[in-house]
Design an enzyme around this catalytic site. Structure first.
Site, PDB file in Angstrom:
ATOM      1  N   TYR A  93       0.865  -1.261  -0.085  1.00  0.00           N
ATOM      2  CA  TYR A  93      -0.017   0.039  -0.126  1.00  0.00           C
ATOM      3  C   TYR A  93       0.761   1.280   0.010  1.00  0.00           C
ATOM      4  CZ  TYR A  93      -3.740   3.180   1.937  1.00  0.00           C
ATOM      5  OH  TYR A  93      -4.825   3.890   1.992  1.00  0.00           O
ATOM      6  N   GLU A 105      -0.534   4.203  10.199  1.00  0.00           N
ATOM      7  CA  GLU A 105      -2.059   4.155  10.079  1.00  0.00           C
ATOM      8  C   GLU A 105      -2.624   5.472  10.618  1.00  0.00           C
ATOM      9  OE1 GLU A 105      -2.390   1.243   8.264  1.00  0.00           O
ATOM     10  OE2 GLU A 105      -3.709   2.826   7.511  1.00  0.00           O
TER      11      GLU A 105
HETATM   12  C1  LIG Z   1      -0.304  -2.279  18.411  1.00  0.00           C
HETATM   13  C2  LIG Z   1       0.102  -2.748  16.918  1.00  0.00           C
HETATM   14  C3  LIG Z   1       0.976  -3.917  16.907  1.00  0.00           C
HETATM   15  C4  LIG Z   1       1.192  -4.231  15.713  1.00  0.00           C
HETATM   16  C5  LIG Z   1       1.871  -5.619  15.679  1.00  0.00           C
HETATM   17  C6  LIG Z   1       2.984  -5.718  14.397  1.00  0.00           C
HETATM   18  C7  LIG Z   1       2.049  -6.099  13.298  1.00  0.00           C
HETATM   19  C8  LIG Z   1       2.811  -5.952  12.026  1.00  0.00           C
HETATM   20  C9  LIG Z   1       1.903  -5.845  10.743  1.00  0.00           C
HETATM   21  C10 LIG Z   1       1.470  -4.504  10.699  1.00  0.00           C
HETATM   22  C11 LIG Z   1       0.520  -4.521   9.560  1.00  0.00           C
HETATM   23  C12 LIG Z   1       0.303  -3.329   9.187  1.00  0.00           C
HETATM   24  C13 LIG Z   1       0.792  -2.156   9.840  1.00  0.00           C
HETATM   25  C14 LIG Z   1       0.382  -0.857   9.017  1.00  0.00           C
HETATM   26  C15 LIG Z   1       1.380  -0.387   8.235  1.00  0.00           C
HETATM   27  C16 LIG Z   1       1.329   1.051   7.959  1.00  0.00           C
HETATM   28  C17 LIG Z   1       0.461   1.599   7.130  1.00  0.00           C
HETATM   29  C18 LIG Z   1       0.300   3.034   6.736  1.00  0.00           C
HETATM   30  O1  LIG Z   1       0.735   3.623   7.716  1.00  0.00           O
HETATM   31  S1  LIG Z   1      -0.749   3.424   5.521  1.00  0.00           S
HETATM   32  C19 LIG Z   1      -0.831   5.232   5.609  1.00  0.00           C
HETATM   33  C20 LIG Z   1      -1.574   5.675   6.864  1.00  0.00           C
HETATM   34  N1  LIG Z   1      -1.568   7.241   6.726  1.00  0.00           N
HETATM   35  C21 LIG Z   1      -2.623   7.787   7.127  1.00  0.00           C
HETATM   36  O2  LIG Z   1      -3.057   7.360   7.927  1.00  0.00           O
HETATM   37  C22 LIG Z   1      -2.792   9.239   6.864  1.00  0.00           C
HETATM   38  C23 LIG Z   1      -3.528   9.992   7.871  1.00  0.00           C
HETATM   39  N2  LIG Z   1      -4.257  11.278   7.279  1.00  0.00           N
HETATM   40  C24 LIG Z   1      -5.597  11.045   6.978  1.00  0.00           C
HETATM   41  O3  LIG Z   1      -6.301  10.024   7.041  1.00  0.00           O
HETATM   42  C25 LIG Z   1      -6.103  12.119   6.325  1.00  0.00           C
HETATM   43  O4  LIG Z   1      -5.043  12.997   5.652  1.00  0.00           O
HETATM   44  C26 LIG Z   1      -6.894  13.044   7.381  1.00  0.00           C
HETATM   45  C27 LIG Z   1      -7.933  12.361   7.967  1.00  0.00           C
HETATM   46  C28 LIG Z   1      -5.904  13.404   8.695  1.00  0.00           C
HETATM   47  C29 LIG Z   1      -7.405  14.535   6.818  1.00  0.00           C
HETATM   48  O5  LIG Z   1      -7.803  14.075   5.554  1.00  0.00           O
HETATM   49  P1  LIG Z   1      -8.529  15.270   4.536  1.00  0.00           P
HETATM   50  O6  LIG Z   1      -7.519  16.345   4.521  1.00  0.00           O
HETATM   51  O7  LIG Z   1      -9.080  14.778   3.350  1.00  0.00           O
HETATM   52  O8  LIG Z   1      -9.802  15.625   5.236  1.00  0.00           O
HETATM   53  P2  LIG Z   1     -10.120  16.751   6.102  1.00  0.00           P
HETATM   54  O9  LIG Z   1      -9.488  16.769   7.500  1.00  0.00           O
HETATM   55  O10 LIG Z   1     -10.278  17.960   5.658  1.00  0.00           O
HETATM   56  O11 LIG Z   1     -11.526  16.211   6.605  1.00  0.00           O
HETATM   57  C30 LIG Z   1     -12.702  16.017   5.470  1.00  0.00           C
HETATM   58  C31 LIG Z   1     -13.819  15.335   6.043  1.00  0.00           C
HETATM   59  O12 LIG Z   1     -13.605  13.842   5.750  1.00  0.00           O
HETATM   60  C32 LIG Z   1     -13.916  13.376   6.839  1.00  0.00           C
HETATM   61  N3  LIG Z   1     -12.850  12.304   6.998  1.00  0.00           N
HETATM   62  C33 LIG Z   1     -11.526  12.175   7.185  1.00  0.00           C
HETATM   63  N4  LIG Z   1     -10.994  10.921   6.939  1.00  0.00           N
HETATM   64  C34 LIG Z   1     -12.087  10.197   6.784  1.00  0.00           C
HETATM   65  C35 LIG Z   1     -12.092   8.597   6.950  1.00  0.00           C
HETATM   66  N5  LIG Z   1     -11.161   7.983   6.980  1.00  0.00           N
HETATM   67  N6  LIG Z   1     -13.237   7.992   6.782  1.00  0.00           N
HETATM   68  C36 LIG Z   1     -14.487   8.919   6.734  1.00  0.00           C
HETATM   69  N7  LIG Z   1     -14.608  10.354   6.877  1.00  0.00           N
HETATM   70  C37 LIG Z   1     -13.286  10.902   6.834  1.00  0.00           C
HETATM   71  C38 LIG Z   1     -13.568  14.355   7.983  1.00  0.00           C
HETATM   72  O13 LIG Z   1     -14.201  13.975   9.091  1.00  0.00           O
HETATM   73  C39 LIG Z   1     -14.179  15.392   7.375  1.00  0.00           C
HETATM   74  O14 LIG Z   1     -15.614  15.327   7.435  1.00  0.00           O
HETATM   75  P3  LIG Z   1     -16.480  16.919   7.876  1.00  0.00           P
HETATM   76  O15 LIG Z   1     -17.886  16.221   7.801  1.00  0.00           O
HETATM   77  O16 LIG Z   1     -16.275  17.866   6.789  1.00  0.00           O
HETATM   78  O17 LIG Z   1     -15.841  17.248   9.254  1.00  0.00           O
HETATM   79  C1  LIG Z   2       6.637   1.179  10.755  1.00  0.00           C
HETATM   80  C2  LIG Z   2       6.047   2.117   9.911  1.00  0.00           C
HETATM   81  C3  LIG Z   2       5.237   1.576   8.915  1.00  0.00           C
HETATM   82  C4  LIG Z   2       4.536   2.128   7.962  1.00  0.00           C
HETATM   83  N1  LIG Z   2       4.177   1.737   6.918  1.00  0.00           N
HETATM   84  C5  LIG Z   2       3.635   2.341   5.870  1.00  0.00           C
HETATM   85  C6  LIG Z   2       2.979   1.790   4.687  1.00  0.00           C
HETATM   86  O1  LIG Z   2       3.023   0.443   4.407  1.00  0.00           O
HETATM   87  N2  LIG Z   2       2.386   2.268   3.774  1.00  0.00           N
HETATM   88  C7  LIG Z   2       2.036   3.866   3.665  1.00  0.00           C
HETATM   89  O2  LIG Z   2       1.584   4.480   3.006  1.00  0.00           O
HETATM   90  N3  LIG Z   2       2.732   4.521   5.073  1.00  0.00           N
HETATM   91  C8  LIG Z   2       3.537   3.803   6.083  1.00  0.00           C
HETATM   92  N4  LIG Z   2       4.062   4.337   7.086  1.00  0.00           N
HETATM   93  C9  LIG Z   2       4.123   5.793   7.151  1.00  0.00           C
HETATM   94  C10 LIG Z   2       2.832   6.075   7.774  1.00  0.00           C
HETATM   95  O3  LIG Z   2       1.687   6.137   7.629  1.00  0.00           O
HETATM   96  C11 LIG Z   2       3.189   7.804   8.497  1.00  0.00           C
HETATM   97  O4  LIG Z   2       4.556   7.889   8.768  1.00  0.00           O
HETATM   98  C12 LIG Z   2       2.195   8.365   9.345  1.00  0.00           C
HETATM   99  O5  LIG Z   2       0.738   8.609   8.531  1.00  0.00           O
HETATM  100  C13 LIG Z   2       2.685   9.756   9.903  1.00  0.00           C
HETATM  101  O6  LIG Z   2       2.905  10.717   8.916  1.00  0.00           O
HETATM  102  P1  LIG Z   2       4.175  11.473   8.817  1.00  0.00           P
HETATM  103  O7  LIG Z   2       5.201  10.567   8.978  1.00  0.00           O
HETATM  104  O8  LIG Z   2       4.008  12.367   7.744  1.00  0.00           O
HETATM  105  O9  LIG Z   2       4.115  12.303  10.207  1.00  0.00           O
HETATM  106  P2  LIG Z   2       3.970  13.898  10.511  1.00  0.00           P
HETATM  107  O10 LIG Z   2       2.623  14.264  10.058  1.00  0.00           O
HETATM  108  O11 LIG Z   2       4.899  14.661   9.672  1.00  0.00           O
HETATM  109  O12 LIG Z   2       4.197  14.069  11.939  1.00  0.00           O
HETATM  110  C14 LIG Z   2       5.228  14.634  12.459  1.00  0.00           C
HETATM  111  C15 LIG Z   2       4.691  15.238  13.735  1.00  0.00           C
HETATM  112  O13 LIG Z   2       4.026  16.492  13.158  1.00  0.00           O
HETATM  113  C16 LIG Z   2       2.489  16.369  13.904  1.00  0.00           C
HETATM  114  N5  LIG Z   2       1.473  17.024  12.944  1.00  0.00           N
HETATM  115  C17 LIG Z   2       1.126  16.835  11.772  1.00  0.00           C
HETATM  116  N6  LIG Z   2       0.258  17.538  11.232  1.00  0.00           N
HETATM  117  C18 LIG Z   2      -0.228  18.027  12.438  1.00  0.00           C
HETATM  118  C19 LIG Z   2      -1.659  18.884  12.671  1.00  0.00           C
HETATM  119  N7  LIG Z   2      -2.379  19.030  11.490  1.00  0.00           N
HETATM  120  N8  LIG Z   2      -1.836  19.335  13.520  1.00  0.00           N
HETATM  121  C20 LIG Z   2      -1.079  19.145  14.983  1.00  0.00           C
HETATM  122  N9  LIG Z   2       0.007  18.305  14.784  1.00  0.00           N
HETATM  123  C21 LIG Z   2       0.445  17.681  13.433  1.00  0.00           C
HETATM  124  C22 LIG Z   2       2.240  15.109  14.214  1.00  0.00           C
HETATM  125  O14 LIG Z   2       1.525  15.038  15.470  1.00  0.00           O
HETATM  126  C23 LIG Z   2       3.796  14.706  14.680  1.00  0.00           C
HETATM  127  O15 LIG Z   2       4.190  14.756  16.021  1.00  0.00           O
HETATM  128  C24 LIG Z   2       4.592   3.540   8.022  1.00  0.00           C
HETATM  129  C25 LIG Z   2       5.195   4.425   8.970  1.00  0.00           C
HETATM  130  C26 LIG Z   2       5.830   3.610  10.096  1.00  0.00           C
HETATM  131  C27 LIG Z   2       6.513   4.159  11.059  1.00  0.00           C
END
Ligand SMILES: CCCCCCCCCC/C=C\CCC/C=C/C(=O)SCCNC(=O)CCNC(=O)[C@H](O)C(C)(C)COP(=O)(O)OP(=O)(O)OC[C@H]1O[C@@H](n2cnc3c(N)ncnc32)[C@H](O)[C@@H]1OP(=O)(O)O
Ligand SMILES: Cc1cc2nc3c(=O)[nH]c(=O)nc-3n(C[C@H](O)[C@H](O)[C@H](O)COP(=O)(O)OP(=O)(O)OC[C@H]3O[C@@H](n4cnc5c(N)ncnc54)[C@H](O)[C@@H]3O)c2cc1C
Length: 624
Positions: free
Chosen positions: A115, A404
């Site tokens: 992803y 996530e």
């Molecule tokens: C304890 C754990 C042990 C683990 C053991 C080991 C296991 C090993 C295996 C692990 C397997 C997998 C691990 C995972 C690997 C990692 C993968 C990743 O990290 S993938 C990338 C993840 N990235 C993120 O999560 C990014 C976070 N950012 C966001 O989600 C968005 O940018 C957000 C929500 C912060 C902002 O989005 P945006 O700018 O588009 O929206 P707004 O804030 O302006 O909101 C607009 C509107 O949309 C609604 N909204 C936002 N998000 C959602 C959603 N997800 N679903 C539904 N609605 C959503 C928001 O509420 C607003 O609504 P409104 O009515 O307008 O207020």
């Molecule tokens: C082990 C691991 C596995 C991962 N696997 C995947 C994967 O498989 N696929 C994938 O796509 N991604 C993956 N990621 C990436 C992960 O999803 C991002 O690191 C995560 O979403 C955080 O985003 P960032 O790194 O940009 O942090 P940032 O957003 O740059 O965070 C830095 C600091 O800024 C602060 N911050 C940011 N925005 C705001 C705001 N609006 N207001 C206040 N504070 C704010 C945060 O709280 C934090 O303290 C992985 C990361 C890790 C560590």
């Protein structure tokens, strides 16, 4: 108690069977994992994943059994991203036709997916991603490109060395207009010799925190140089681009693009309860074995688990493990219910699902990471040894506070949801679901305390009302202060630290409420419900620092070991010399020490070159 923890007798049976299958297979050994180099560890992960697939096919394991097999192998690797994110992304954002084509290959492991969303320059801010997908009507293709260094894909698990395909998130551009972020299926490597396809520069991002831990996972970097893919590899359930290049948005909320993240966040809550329970199991069992001080005239020393300070530090984590387990079971139901509603175009509970998954993922993973670190300290010096299992557990679970979705960013999403709800209540709308309590604003905003006697603190209804009043007052206070700001946006930004606290209070109310609701169910086993009632009291009261806790700790102490035995973990899965079921800690610690490569020779490498000359020189000097 095992059934209460696992959820059903069937769950206990399946978990036992899979845990024993892993523990009894030498290929899945993990006791030397922290002694391997990065390349050896990665290769070991490939070997284990291949063997797991072989056993899955040989034994005709169900999806539930195969997931548990992966879980008990306990070594993050590319398979996690394949099953946990690549497959769900296609299920959630692909058309029926695309699902048929790509999932058929993915389920047979004919392709390995990841992803690829996060970039070097953006992770939290998905709408800030820079990778482009420009439609070329002359060839009916998308041109995938990394226009800047910061647009390099960065972090996707498995991307570094393993994945053959990815769902890549990029800015969709057609007819000269940028339509924002969409998902695209891309092949990354040849299925013949695994070499990267033309235009794709790909590799691992380097070592990560801790020895072992996530270093088994090849998180990758990828740059795209005008790589062409067919138009039909755009995931087209949420939006389409026609052959002529016209952008067509489906009649579904654009937030469904984030659906995979919502799905994983709800699974992470269960992961957190599991990770926390492992650390607590180790610390409680070791605390029952370890004796320090307290002997009178040659009598036995005192079990450290009997010290009140040890109990006040450890028992809230024991209670939290159960609390997170039960709220995770409820969250799985909520997610399933929302997904079923989506099938019939009912999007009414999507905001609630987003707020609950974001909030619970944030609160449970932060609490878990802090608790695992404290469990390490609760085990004294031996907690710092890799053979305790705790450093590895900490290093593997700490990133869950970030991946996530960064936990603060997610709590601000919850806060946004709460502020919307407060304003709806003010305009007379009755809130439902996890914010229904906000409809009781008159009663809850009164200053009258609902607990007057010491016994009240053990009345679930009273505790629930205390948490409702706490959460509502914090939310209303934020809303009132935001309304004084020049604009809603400025107010929200200024108040963001308070909003995060209000979001945490709301999420903790959900956790307490679900624990209380769990206790209203039929719970098998003599005395089990009573023990869980005490743990529910400990979970709730430790969050508000109540003086009743001491008595509750004393009541839980006699059953503490039984409560962690109920997690039913094999010694293999626990991976801890301190947490062994038989309690033979000191022999285990001593045996594990000699496995270290440093002990392969009595005289260490480097003695002749670096130590002997120094000692000889100093000896000579001393005789002058
Ligand atoms: C304890 C754990 C042990 C683990 C053991 C080991 C296991 C090993 C295996 C692990 C397997 C997998 C691990 C995972 C690997 C990692 C993968 C990743 O990290 S993938 C990338 C993840 N990235 C993120 O999560 C990014 C976070 N950012 C966001 O989600 C968005 O940018 C957000 C929500 C912060 C902002 O989005 P945006 O700018 O588009 O929206 P707004 O804030 O302006 O909101 C607009 C509107 O949309 C609604 N909204 C936002 N998000 C959602 C959603 N997800 N679903 C539904 N609605 C959503 C928001 O509420 C607003 O609504 P409104 O009515 O307008 O207020
Ligand atoms: C082990 C691991 C596995 C991962 N696997 C995947 C994967 O498989 N696929 C994938 O796509 N991604 C993956 N990621 C990436 C992960 O999803 C991002 O690191 C995560 O979403 C955080 O985003 P960032 O790194 O940009 O942090 P940032 O957003 O740059 O965070 C830095 C600091 O800024 C602060 N911050 C940011 N925005 C705001 C705001 N609006 N207001 C206040 N504070 C704010 C945060 O709280 C934090 O303290 C992985 C990361 C890790 C560590």
């Amino acid at each position: 108690m095992k059934v209460a923890w696992a959820g059903s007798r069937h769950a206990v049976e399946v978990a036992d069977r899979m845990a024993c299958l892993v523990a009894s297979d030498p290929v899945f050994r993990k006791d030397t994992r922290t002694m391997l180099s990065r390349k050896e560890l990665f290769k070991d992960t490939l070997k284990k994943a291949a063997h797991a697939w072989k056993r899955t096919v040989e034994l005709h394991l169900t999806e539930e059994e195969a997931n548990l097999l992966r879980l008990y192998i306990d070594q993050p690797g590319y398979v996690d991203l394949h099953w946990v994110m690549f497959v769900p992304a296609i299920k959630g954002q692909g058309t029926e036709e695309q699902q048929k084509k790509w999932l058929t290959m993915a389920y047979k492991f004919q392709i390995i997916g990841t992803y690829a969303q996060t970039e070097l320059g953006h992770g939290s801010n998905v709408q800030g991603l820079e990778t482009t997908a420009t439609f070329d009507p002359s060839t009916d293709e998308f041109i995938m490109h990394s226009p800047t260094l910061t647009s390099s894909k960065w972090w996707p698990g498995g991307l570094g060395k393993t994945s053959t395909h990815a769902v890549v998130y990029a800015r969709l551009i057609t007819e000269g207009k940028d339509y924002g972020i969409h998902g695209f299926i891309m092949q990354l490597r040849s299925l013949d010799d695994h070499s990267p396809l033309p235009g794709i520069t790909i590799g691992d991002i380097g070592g990560k925190f801790g020895s072992g831990a996530y270093n088994s996972m090849d998180n990758g970097v990828m740059r795209l140089d005008h790589v062409r893919i067919p138009r039909d590899q755009m995931l087209m359930r949420l939006a389409q681009v026609t052959r002529e290049g016209k952008y067509v948005h489906s009649d579904v909320p654009k937030q469904l693009l984030y659906g995979t993240m919502v799905y994983v966040r709800q699974t992470i809550v269960a992961d957190a309860s599991r990770a926390l329970s492992r650390a607590v199991c180790i610390a409680v069992r070791y605390g029952a074995i370890r004796k320090q001080f307290g002997s009178k005239a040659g009598g036995p020393e005192t079990q450290v688990l009997n010290y009140k300070t040890q109990q006040s530090r450890l028992f809230p984590f024991l209670a939290s493990a159960y609390a997170f387990r039960f709220v995770g079971q409820w969250l799985k139901w909520l997610y399933t219910d929302v997904t079923q509603k989506l099938e019939s175009k009912d999007f009414s509970t999507l905001p609630e699902a987003h707020a609950c998954t974001a909030g619970l993922k944030s609160v449970t993973t932060s609490a878990t990471a802090d608790a695992i670190e404290e469990c390490q300290k609760l085990c004294g010096g031996h907690g710092y040894l890799n053979s305790s299992g705790l450093p590895e557990l900490f290093a593997v679970n700490l990133p869950a506070c970030t991946y996530e979705g960064d936990n603060v960013v997610l709590l601000l999403q919850v806060a946004r949801f709460l502020m919307k709800t407060v304003s709806q209540v003010a305009s007379g709308k009755q809130p439902v679901g996890t914010t229904a309590y906000m409809g009781n604003i008159q009663h809850l905003m009164q200053c009258k305390s609902v607990v007057n006697t010491v016994e009240d603190w053990l009345n679930p209804a009273a505790i629930k009302e205390v948490f409702e009043a706490r959460a509502l007052r914090m939310a209303v206070n934020c809303a009132q202060n935001i309304s004084k700001a020049p604009s809603q946006e400025e107010g929200f930004s200024e108040l963001s630290p308070d909003l995060v606290e209000a979001a945490v209070a709301h999420v903790q109310l959900i956790i307490v409420t679900k624990f209380i609701e769990k206790l209203q169910e039929d719970i098998l086993g003599h005395g089990v419900k009573e023990q869980l009632q005490k743990l529910c009291g400990i979970y709730a009261l430790h969050l508000i620092h109540n003086e009743r806790l001491g008595k509750l700790y004393a009541q839980v102490r006699p059953n503490a070991v039984a409560l962690v035995d109920a997690f039913d973990y094999t010694d293999h899965y626990l991976g801890s010399a301190l947490g062994r079921y038989d309690g033979d800690v000191y022999s285990a610690l001593y045996k594990e020490a000699w496995k270290d490569p440093l002990n392969e020779t009595v005289v260490p490498d480097g003695y002749q070159e670096h130590l002997r000359p120094l000692l000889k020189q100093q000896l000579k000097l001393s005789r002058l």
